[in-house]
Write an enzyme that holds these catalytic residues in place. Structure first.
Site, PDB file in Angstrom:
ATOM      1  N   LYS A  15       7.969   8.725  -5.857  1.00  0.00           N
ATOM      2  CA  LYS A  15       6.937   7.755  -5.485  1.00  0.00           C
ATOM      3  C   LYS A  15       5.517   8.327  -5.469  1.00  0.00           C
ATOM      4  O   LYS A  15       5.287   9.453  -5.036  1.00  0.00           O
ATOM      5  CB  LYS A  15       7.240   7.200  -4.085  1.00  0.00           C
ATOM      6  CG  LYS A  15       8.460   6.314  -4.017  1.00  0.00           C
ATOM      7  CD  LYS A  15       8.275   4.974  -4.707  1.00  0.00           C
ATOM      8  CE  LYS A  15       7.478   4.042  -3.865  1.00  0.00           C
ATOM      9  NZ  LYS A  15       8.145   3.276  -2.885  1.00  0.00           N
ATOM     10  N   HIS A  70      -3.256 -18.286 -11.774  1.00  0.00           N
ATOM     11  CA  HIS A  70      -1.927 -18.391 -11.121  1.00  0.00           C
ATOM     12  C   HIS A  70      -1.105 -17.121 -11.339  1.00  0.00           C
ATOM     13  O   HIS A  70       0.125 -17.166 -11.342  1.00  0.00           O
ATOM     14  CB  HIS A  70      -1.124 -19.594 -11.643  1.00  0.00           C
ATOM     15  CG  HIS A  70      -1.914 -20.865 -11.720  1.00  0.00           C
ATOM     16  ND1 HIS A  70      -1.993 -21.758 -10.681  1.00  0.00           N
ATOM     17  CD2 HIS A  70      -2.702 -21.364 -12.710  1.00  0.00           C
ATOM     18  CE1 HIS A  70      -2.779 -22.771 -11.035  1.00  0.00           C
ATOM     19  NE2 HIS A  70      -3.223 -22.549 -12.253  1.00  0.00           N
ATOM     20  N   SER A 117       6.149   9.623  -0.821  1.00  0.00           N
ATOM     21  CA  SER A 117       7.150   9.127   0.107  1.00  0.00           C
ATOM     22  C   SER A 117       7.940  10.312   0.653  1.00  0.00           C
ATOM     23  O   SER A 117       8.162  11.293  -0.054  1.00  0.00           O
ATOM     24  CB  SER A 117       8.086   8.164  -0.620  1.00  0.00           C
ATOM     25  OG  SER A 117       9.349   8.112   0.029  1.00  0.00           O
ATOM     26  N   SER A 161     -19.956   0.902  30.314  1.00  0.00           N
ATOM     27  CA  SER A 161     -19.984   0.817  28.848  1.00  0.00           C
ATOM     28  C   SER A 161     -20.321   2.163  28.209  1.00  0.00           C
ATOM     29  O   SER A 161     -20.422   2.276  26.998  1.00  0.00           O
ATOM     30  CB  SER A 161     -21.001  -0.240  28.402  1.00  0.00           C
ATOM     31  OG  SER A 161     -22.268   0.011  28.986  1.00  0.00           O
ATOM     32  N   GLU A 200      -3.962  -0.153   0.057  1.00  0.00           N
ATOM     33  CA  GLU A 200      -3.236  -0.992   1.032  1.00  0.00           C
ATOM     34  C   GLU A 200      -3.911  -0.965   2.395  1.00  0.00           C
ATOM     35  O   GLU A 200      -4.005  -1.985   3.087  1.00  0.00           O
ATOM     36  CB  GLU A 200      -1.786  -0.512   1.155  1.00  0.00           C
ATOM     37  CG  GLU A 200      -0.965  -0.835  -0.087  1.00  0.00           C
ATOM     38  CD  GLU A 200       0.400  -0.142  -0.093  1.00  0.00           C
ATOM     39  OE1 GLU A 200       1.249  -0.562  -0.869  1.00  0.00           O
ATOM     40  OE2 GLU A 200       0.602   0.823   0.668  1.00  0.00           O
TER      41      GLU A 200
HETATM   42  N1  ARG Z   1     -24.013  -2.481  29.095  1.00  0.00           N
HETATM   43  C1  ARG Z   1     -24.715  -3.716  29.121  1.00  0.00           C
HETATM   44  C2  ARG Z   1     -24.434  -4.470  27.819  1.00  0.00           C
HETATM   45  O1  ARG Z   1     -23.981  -3.870  26.917  1.00  0.00           O
HETATM   46  C3  ARG Z   1     -26.167  -3.469  29.259  1.00  0.00           C
HETATM   47  C4  ARG Z   1     -26.935  -4.589  29.915  1.00  0.00           C
HETATM   48  C5  ARG Z   1     -26.626  -4.600  31.354  1.00  0.00           C
HETATM   49  N2  ARG Z   1     -27.375  -5.539  32.073  1.00  0.00           N
HETATM   50  C6  ARG Z   1     -26.973  -5.975  33.237  1.00  0.00           C
HETATM   51  N3  ARG Z   1     -27.699  -6.786  33.855  1.00  0.00           N
HETATM   52  N4  ARG Z   1     -25.851  -5.590  33.759  1.00  0.00           N
HETATM   53  O2  ARG Z   1     -24.620  -5.644  27.705  1.00  0.00           O
END
Ligand code: ARG
Length: 461
Positions: free
Chosen positions: A282, A155, A276, A22, A289
């Site tokens: 334009k 409406h 554009s 992560s 948007e």
């Molecule tokens: N990267 C993990 C999360 O965002 C952190 C917690 C990880 N814990 C574990 N037991 N693997 O949830």
């Protein structure tokens, strides 16, 4: 470097590492991670679980890591699983043995729960500031356009006359509720999960209330299993952001309509419009948007996280790691949209004359003509029918009610007199709507005062 290599006999498969990691996104909260760790070791030292000397070394090490990351001197590289492993490994590298004690009485499960809460709290602060700024912009426009008449629609058909101030005031109410929801969330989520451990607390004599105080929480959370698996506050955040984006999106939709050649109620500033590549004439409302478009991805984050959470058994499951990219993206999207919308609104020019013309032309005073008859003793249902016939006459003659002669009025009902013209003039129609919350000027002045006080209180918080 791994935090958990001990019981494994093989290297992790490369794809598994990448899939599981992560660090690509949780590096976003390195500051909060370090802040939480400092509070944790401060509590450990107070409880005699670490020595004062160990605490000092760890805090100094963590502080230097934080500074180096901020300066770009310590790049966060993807060989680590997450930001927690990265910080701990570098701490051990920098201060040696003492660094190995940082994680005493803690799990990454309560650590990540804490980091995310700290991060969201910081972001709520930023969201509040942006929203408050937008509300100040709106308040300024509302004060400026108390006498800018325009048609109010139902409406998408012209219905009754209002003022631009009143129309903008509707959005002000929406944003006030959004702000209130942020305050509400901040209050409800403000309990510290640290000390919950992996799921069942720890055997060390932690002082959870103390850690909570150090980190500005109102207290510790009350169930360790819930502490590591609660993502309600993120769902609440995504839900309030979805509602906020829906408000911005509706406002954008109106800006897009009003900026069209057909309405011409507003002229967007050149700095907030785009052109554009093929059509030289334009000037497009792309920003409005895009904000309308990006509302979809914030809704998607909410539905995605709700779906992720719905089948999870207690307590922590890795599925929950999915909360991060979704929340980060939704927060960044909302922040970007808030400041761009604010800029677009501040620089736009409202075409008062065009709005007035449109309000005059579309029978928006037909209800008032009927009310005139009622005030002269005609039953409302009969009055409704009489004015309906007048409207038909106007459509034939291609004119407004105000353009009919008194004879023409009288040809349908003898009750009409000279004072009908004043009774159905734009300013009378608006002025007569004086109940609280209506567009009449006196009523609007009351609302502006309420808003001013509210914005003042919120700015002081
Ligand atoms: N990267 C993990 C999360 O965002 C952190 C917690 C990880 N814990 C574990 N037991 N693997 O949830």
């Amino acid at each position: 470097m791994k935090l958990w290599g001990g019981r494994f006999t093989k290297e992790t498969n490369k794809l598994v590492h990448n899939f599981n990691a992560s660090i690509g996104f949780d590096q976003k909260f390195y500051h909060q991670d370090i802040r939480g760790s400092i509070a944790h070791v401060t509590m450990l030292a107070k409880q005699g679980i670490l020595t004062e000397e160990e605490r000092e070394k760890i805090v100094a090490g963590l502080t230097s890591i934080e500074q180096d990351i901020a300066l770009g001197a310590l790049p966060i590289d993807g060989t680590y699983e997450d930001i927690h492993s990265f910080v701990e490994a570098h701490l051990i590298q920098r201060i040696g043995e003492a660094g190995k004690k940082l994680h005493t009485g803690r799990s990454r499960n309560d650590q990540v729960a804490l980091d995310m809460k700290l991060y969201v709290r910081d972001e709520i602060k930023e969201l509040k500031a942006l929203l408050l700024h937008l509300m100040h912009t709106l308040q300024g426009l509302m004060e400026e356009h108390l006498d800018t008449f325009m048609p109010g629609f139902t409406h998408l058909q012209k219905a009754q006359p209002v003022t631009l101030s009143h129309h903008l005031g509707a959005y002000m109410e929406m944003f006030k509720r959004d702000f209130d929801r942020l305050l509400d969330l901040r209050k409800r989520m403000n309990y510290c999960p640290l000390g919950a451990g992996a799921l069942a607390g720890t055997t060390y004599p932690l002082d959870r209330a103390y850690t909570a105080r150090l980190l500005d929480f109102d207290g510790p959370t009350l169930n360790s299993m819930d502490s590591v698996s609660d993502r309600d506050y993120l769902l609440e955040l995504l839900s309030l952001l979805s509602i906020l984006m829906m408000h911005l999106s509706r406002f954008c939709e109106e800006m897009i309509l009003w900026n069209s050649n057909e309405y011409r109620f507003v002229e967007l500033d050149d700095a907030f419009a785009t052109g554009s590549s093929i059509m030289p004439q334009k000037k497009n409302p792309d920003i409005a948007e895009l904000i309308r478009g990006k509302t979809g991805r914030v809704y998607a984050a909410l539905i995605s996280l709700l779906t992720t959470m719905k089948g999870l058994p207690l307590a922590y499951n890795k599925d929950m790691q999915e909360d991060k990219e979704l929340s980060f993206d939704a927060i960044d999207t909302a922040k970007g949209c808030l400041s761009l919308f604010d800029g677009m609104l501040q620089t736009a020019t409202f075409r008062k004359e065009q709005m007035k013309k449109s309000a005059t032309g579309g029978f928006t005073n037909a209800t008032d003509a009927a009310d005139y008859l009622v005030n002269h003793g005609v039953a409302f249902r009969d009055a409704h029918g009489i004015v309906g016939q007048l409207v038909l006459l106007c459509i034939e003659k291609k004119c407004a009610l105000d353009d009919l002669t008194l004879e023409e009025f009288r040809s349908i009902s003898p009750v009409f007199d000279e004072d009908i013209y004043d009774a159905i003039s734009l300013s009378t129609c608006v002025e007569k709507r004086g109940t609280l919350g209506a567009p009449g000027k006196q009523a609007m002045l009351q609302i502006l005062e309420i808003n001013r006080n509210q914005l003042h209180t919120w700015s002081e918080m």
